[in-house]
Design a protein around this motif. Structure first.
Motif, mmCIF file in Angstrom:
data_model
loop_
_atom_site.group_PDB
_atom_site.id
_atom_site.type_symbol
_atom_site.label_atom_id
_atom_site.label_comp_id
_atom_site.label_asym_id
_atom_site.label_seq_id
_atom_site.Cartn_x
_atom_site.Cartn_y
_atom_site.Cartn_z
ATOM 1 N N GLU A 469 0.897 -1.288 -0.107
ATOM 2 C CA GLU A 469 0.090 -0.102 -0.190
ATOM 3 C C GLU A 469 0.873 1.378 0.029
ATOM 4 O OE1 GLU A 469 -4.244 -0.233 1.895
ATOM 5 O OE2 GLU A 469 -2.726 -0.943 3.208
ATOM 6 N N GLN A 470 0.588 2.099 -0.929
ATOM 7 C CA GLN A 470 1.242 3.526 -0.852
ATOM 8 C C GLN A 470 0.500 4.496 -0.086
ATOM 9 O OE1 GLN A 470 4.128 3.532 -2.744
ATOM 10 N NE2 GLN A 470 3.385 1.326 -3.036
ATOM 11 N N MET A 471 1.106 4.925 0.953
ATOM 12 C CA MET A 471 0.580 5.453 2.140
ATOM 13 C C MET A 471 1.022 6.763 2.089
ATOM 14 S SD MET A 471 0.073 2.487 5.254
ATOM 15 C CE MET A 471 -1.643 3.063 5.360
ATOM 16 N N GLU A 472 0.182 7.802 2.492
ATOM 17 C CA GLU A 472 0.261 9.012 2.590
ATOM 18 C C GLU A 472 0.387 9.725 3.847
ATOM 19 O OE1 GLU A 472 -1.803 11.110 -0.055
ATOM 20 O OE2 GLU A 472 -1.756 9.492 -1.777
ATOM 21 N N PRO A 473 0.540 10.769 4.408
ATOM 22 C CA PRO A 473 0.397 11.429 5.734
ATOM 23 C C PRO A 473 -0.973 11.469 5.955
ATOM 24 C CG PRO A 473 2.224 12.548 4.678
ATOM 25 C CD PRO A 473 1.624 11.896 3.704
ATOM 26 N N LEU A 474 -1.355 11.103 7.302
ATOM 27 C CA LEU A 474 -2.933 11.348 7.532
ATOM 28 C C LEU A 474 -3.430 12.754 7.258
ATOM 29 C CD1 LEU A 474 -3.315 8.914 10.636
ATOM 30 C CD2 LEU A 474 -4.322 8.470 8.566
ATOM 31 N N SER A 475 -2.694 13.672 7.623
ATOM 32 C CA SER A 475 -3.342 15.012 7.256
ATOM 33 C C SER A 475 -3.847 15.111 5.727
ATOM 34 C CB SER A 475 -2.227 15.907 7.401
ATOM 35 O OG SER A 475 -1.019 15.789 6.523
ATOM 36 N N ASN A 476 -3.629 14.261 5.022
ATOM 37 C CA ASN A 476 -4.266 14.531 3.670
ATOM 38 C C ASN A 476 -5.541 13.906 3.493
ATOM 39 O OD1 ASN A 476 -1.554 15.183 2.891
ATOM 40 N ND2 ASN A 476 -1.019 13.603 1.737
ATOM 41 N N PHE A 477 -6.050 13.351 4.600
ATOM 42 C CA PHE A 477 -7.542 12.511 4.730
ATOM 43 C C PHE A 477 -8.532 13.312 5.555
ATOM 44 C CE2 PHE A 477 -3.951 9.596 3.529
ATOM 45 C CZ PHE A 477 -4.549 8.973 2.431
ATOM 46 N N PRO A 478 -9.552 13.754 5.034
ATOM 47 C CA PRO A 478 -10.300 14.377 6.045
ATOM 48 C C PRO A 478 -11.061 13.437 7.064
ATOM 49 C CG PRO A 478 -11.366 14.372 3.620
ATOM 50 C CD PRO A 478 -9.771 14.024 3.864
ATOM 51 N N GLU A 479 -11.011 12.086 6.632
ATOM 52 C CA GLU A 479 -11.767 10.959 7.476
ATOM 53 C C GLU A 479 -10.716 10.397 8.592
ATOM 54 O OE1 GLU A 479 -12.979 10.612 3.316
ATOM 55 O OE2 GLU A 479 -11.450 10.764 4.089
ATOM 56 N N ALA A 480 -9.557 11.072 8.596
ATOM 57 C CA ALA A 480 -8.708 10.559 9.681
ATOM 58 C C ALA A 480 -9.080 10.647 11.034
ATOM 59 C CB ALA A 480 -7.247 11.335 9.372
ATOM 60 N N PRO A 481 -8.831 9.679 11.858
ATOM 61 C CA PRO A 481 -9.476 9.712 13.156
ATOM 62 C C PRO A 481 -8.272 10.804 13.932
ATOM 63 C CG PRO A 481 -8.351 7.821 12.742
ATOM 64 C CD PRO A 481 -8.286 8.513 11.546
ATOM 65 N N THR A 482 -9.039 11.451 14.999
ATOM 66 C CA THR A 482 -8.250 12.249 15.972
ATOM 67 C C THR A 482 -7.295 11.371 16.880
ATOM 68 O OG1 THR A 482 -10.295 13.845 16.016
ATOM 69 C CG2 THR A 482 -8.287 14.087 17.707
ATOM 70 N N LYS A 483 -7.917 10.276 17.409
ATOM 71 C CA LYS A 483 -7.094 9.211 18.007
ATOM 72 C C LYS A 483 -6.978 8.157 17.158
ATOM 73 C CE LYS A 483 -9.441 10.613 22.268
ATOM 74 N NZ LYS A 483 -10.247 10.142 23.566
ATOM 75 N N VAL A 484 -5.708 8.305 16.815
ATOM 76 C CA VAL A 484 -5.119 7.283 15.603
ATOM 77 C C VAL A 484 -5.343 5.941 16.109
ATOM 78 C CG1 VAL A 484 -3.768 8.883 14.335
ATOM 79 C CG2 VAL A 484 -2.716 7.738 16.244
ATOM 80 N N PHE A 485 -5.124 5.433 17.372
ATOM 81 C CA PHE A 485 -5.107 4.145 17.653
ATOM 82 C C PHE A 485 -6.530 3.716 17.955
ATOM 83 C CE2 PHE A 485 -0.558 5.236 18.450
ATOM 84 C CZ PHE A 485 0.068 4.052 18.101
ATOM 85 N N SER A 486 -7.460 4.592 17.777
ATOM 86 C CA SER A 486 -8.962 3.906 17.869
ATOM 87 C C SER A 486 -9.331 2.869 16.969
ATOM 88 C CB SER A 486 -9.832 5.251 17.796
ATOM 89 O OG SER A 486 -9.598 5.890 16.401
ATOM 90 N N VAL A 487 -8.383 2.890 15.678
ATOM 91 C CA VAL A 487 -8.505 1.864 14.760
ATOM 92 C C VAL A 487 -8.321 0.547 15.340
ATOM 93 C CG1 VAL A 487 -8.235 3.237 12.610
ATOM 94 C CG2 VAL A 487 -6.311 2.090 13.929
ATOM 95 N N TYR A 488 -7.862 0.222 16.489
ATOM 96 C CA TYR A 488 -7.668 -0.951 17.198
ATOM 97 C C TYR A 488 -8.650 -1.111 18.405
ATOM 98 C CZ TYR A 488 -2.976 -1.426 14.670
ATOM 99 O OH TYR A 488 -2.084 -1.164 13.803
#
Length: 606
Positions: A469-488
């Motif tokens: 996967e070609q990943m980019e900084p989360l700042s580029n995504f409006p859907e990025a979670p504020t608490k990034v570890f919430s994906v776990y």
């Protein structure tokens, strides 16, 4: 005639990176470590406890594995103090702290004191200092007494392989030159370092000494690099009694080599065939120990034998120190693995798998048993932050199939069922490249033993890495979670009808697109599986919370059906040929692991 023999040094926290983790070394209210003078200064009324991960001693293990039947503490100190000889024993499920002896010391100038521990049944021993005035601790060691005929000659050959990682390998080599090789202990004369340079970029003339050798090599991965190191060690004029394999992208502690060597010198005959398996700690969270011995479970998952260990907590250290039965399929990782020379033979070399699985197969093929000790460890760089599909999906599964077939190990693990489940999971979460890498793994394994006889590891890894996967900084995504570890966060339960539809439609791939949800949701990018989050979405945001990176995953029905069809055809063919395929791999295993094969593969003269 008995002789005083050092087991291990008392360590102070004199590494910049470890300064924040000083509780791995000692516990105290106000420790003052003088970096320039290399001593600890304490005020009156202080207590400093050295029964820690690095400064306790694995007493039960030393008594079990070696001739160290008594324990002596030697300290160089100044001041008025009381020294307590302490330790822990296990009663049922409890760890009980014991004070074995108290001794008052009054030293106007620096003085060496020697205190013998009374007979005991401790798992782990340590000591405390209670100050009665201003005190200075200059250093010390744990020692024993052994008969001269109980000591054996050890010629330790360290082999490390590197590929364009000068930022790691050069400081490590210099550190060993400045400490272990420059020291007064016998290890200085009996340690030989082989640096296998897979990138052919190291300045060999600046590195090499009588005890440090650089071997330019083809880029043949870790397996090929370590094999080259083994061959060079076997051909060296000082024949090895042990070969120590160690990764390049690690932070090392010279004391780990000293403790390894000191153990080998007095190991009992019944344990002289054991591998010494060094622990891997996280470089990002340096107090956490990830693994000292690993194993593969029946589902084909690799992982640590023990639960995660916080080395600042004595309860965790004690739990890690227990001598426990090793399960089937246990192995030692080659980030730090010391192997007796009887196993390092020219007819018993690793399999040519480039990277991943070579250490597992070598341990299992040789029916290895393991010794671990507190303080024999490394810190691995970047281990926790990266999930690499080309490695985890393609390389690991292809190699596991190969080693299972060639060496007959891990027969209780159903790798194909694991692969099929992972293909399905990745299709369900729109990670089509991940599913394709898994299919590539099976397809390349099915090309047979001749596929692995070609030196194409570097080319394949570059090719497969294009599918990461070609990943980019989360700042580029409006859907990025504020608490990034919430994906776990734990996944929410699905309703029965949602589970039914999720499964029969392959999460909407067999469903009208207009009925799918438009909202994009963040999900974990790695192994973490959260079907409720994926359910009937058109788009997901895969998040790497460690590096704060992300990538969109869009539903692609055309790609799905291509992979869906390929999977069925591939596994139909596998079912027809797998028995013959496994037999071919098994018949050629001795060729794969022979000196003649590897010299041709590495393009080196005999």
């Amino acid at each position: 005639m008995s002789k005083n023999y050092k087991l291990q040094n008392i360590l102070f926290c004199d590494n910049d990176r470890l300064e924040a983790y000083w509780e791995m070394f000692f516990k105290s209210s106000r420790p003052v470590y003088d970096r320039e003078k290399k001593n600890i200064v304490l005020g009156a009324g202080q207590v400093i406890d050295f029964c820690t991960y690095f400064n306790s001693i694995s007493l039960l293990k030393w008594k079990t594995y070696t001739y160290a039947e008594k324990l002596i503490l030697k300290l160089r100190v100044k001041g008025e103090m009381e020294i307590l000889l302490t330790g822990y024993e296990k009663k049922d499920t409890q760890y009980i702290r014991k004070v074995l002896r108290r001794a008052k010391v009054s030293a106007a100038e620096e003085q060496e004191i020697s205190l013998e521990y009374p007979e005991n049944d401790l798992m782990v021993a340590g000591f405390e200092i209670h100050t009665l005035g201003v005190c200075v601790i200059y250093g010390g060691e744990y020692a024993t007494e052994v008969e001269e005929d109980q000591m054996r000659h050890v010629s330790l050959h360290l082999c490390t392989t590197t590929f364009k990682k000068e930022d790691y390998i050069l400081p490590n080599i210099q550190l060993l030159k400045d400490t272990v090789l420059a020291g007064n202990d016998s290890i200085a004369e009996n340690l030989w370092i082989h640096v296998v340079d897979n990138g052919r970029t190291l300045p060999a003339e600046e590195i090499q000494t009588e005890h440090v050798m650089v071997h330019p090599n083809l880029n043949v991965g870790g397996a090929g690099g370590f094999t080259r190191g083994m061959l060079e060690a076997m051909d060296h004029k000082e024949k090895p009694t042990h070969v120590l394999l160690m990764d390049d992208d690690v932070m090392i502690l010279p004391e780990s080599l000293i403790r390894t060597y000191n153990l080998l010198k007095i190991v009992r005959p019944e344990y002289e065939h054991h591998f010494i398996s060094g622990a891997m700690l996280f470089y990002e969270e340096m107090n956490f120990l990830y693994e000292d011995v690993g194993f593969m479970d029946h589902e084909g998952t690799y992982g640590p034998l023990k639960d995660r260990v916080d080395t600042r907590k004595i309860e965790d250290v004690l739990r890690c120190e227990e001598i426990i039965h090793e399960p089937k399929n246990a192995y030692a990782g080659w980030w730090y693995c010391c192997i007796p020379a009887e196993f390092v033979r020219k007819d018993n070399l690793p399999l040519p798998v480039f990277v991943r699985g070579d250490d597992v197969e070598y341990s299992l093929r040789n029916k290895a048993k393991f010794i671990t000790l507190s303080g024999i460890c490394i810190w691995h760089m970047g281990f926790t932050n990266k999930f690499n599909g080309a490695m985890e999906f393609y390389q690991v599964h292809r190699n596991t199939l190969m080693l299972q077939a060639a060496s007959g190990v891990c027969q209780n693990a159903d790798i194909m069922t694991r692969i099929r489940k992972l293909i399905r999971v990745n299709l369900l979460r729109f990670n089509y490249d991940g599913a394709e890498l898994l299919l590539d793994a099976v397809e390349d394994y099915m090309k047979g033993y001749k596929f692995f006889m070609k030196n194409q590891g570097e080319k394949l890894l570059k090719e497969k890495s294009q599918k990461n996967e070609q990943m980019e900084p989360l700042s580029n995504f409006p859907e990025a979670p504020t608490k990034v570890f919430s994906v776990y966060a734990p996944d929410l339960p699905r309703k029965p009808w949602e589970t039914f539809l999720y499964r029969i439609t392959y999460n909407g791939h067999f469903w009208p697109e207009k009925l799918l949800k438009k909202e994009t949701v963040p999900v974990a990018y790695d192994w973490y599986y959260s079907p409720h989050r994926y359910f009937f979405r058109r788009r997901l945001l895969a998040v790497n919370p460690h590096l704060k990176m992300g990538a969109y995953r869009e539903m692609d029905k055309k790609r799905f059906f291509e992979l869906f069809s390929r999977e069925r055809k591939l596994f139909s063919r596998y079912n027809k040929i797998h028995v013959r395929l496994e037999k071919e791999y098994r018949n050629h295993r001795k060729e794969f692991t022979s000196e003649s094969f590897w010299r041709k593969y590495l393009e080196i003269d005999k």
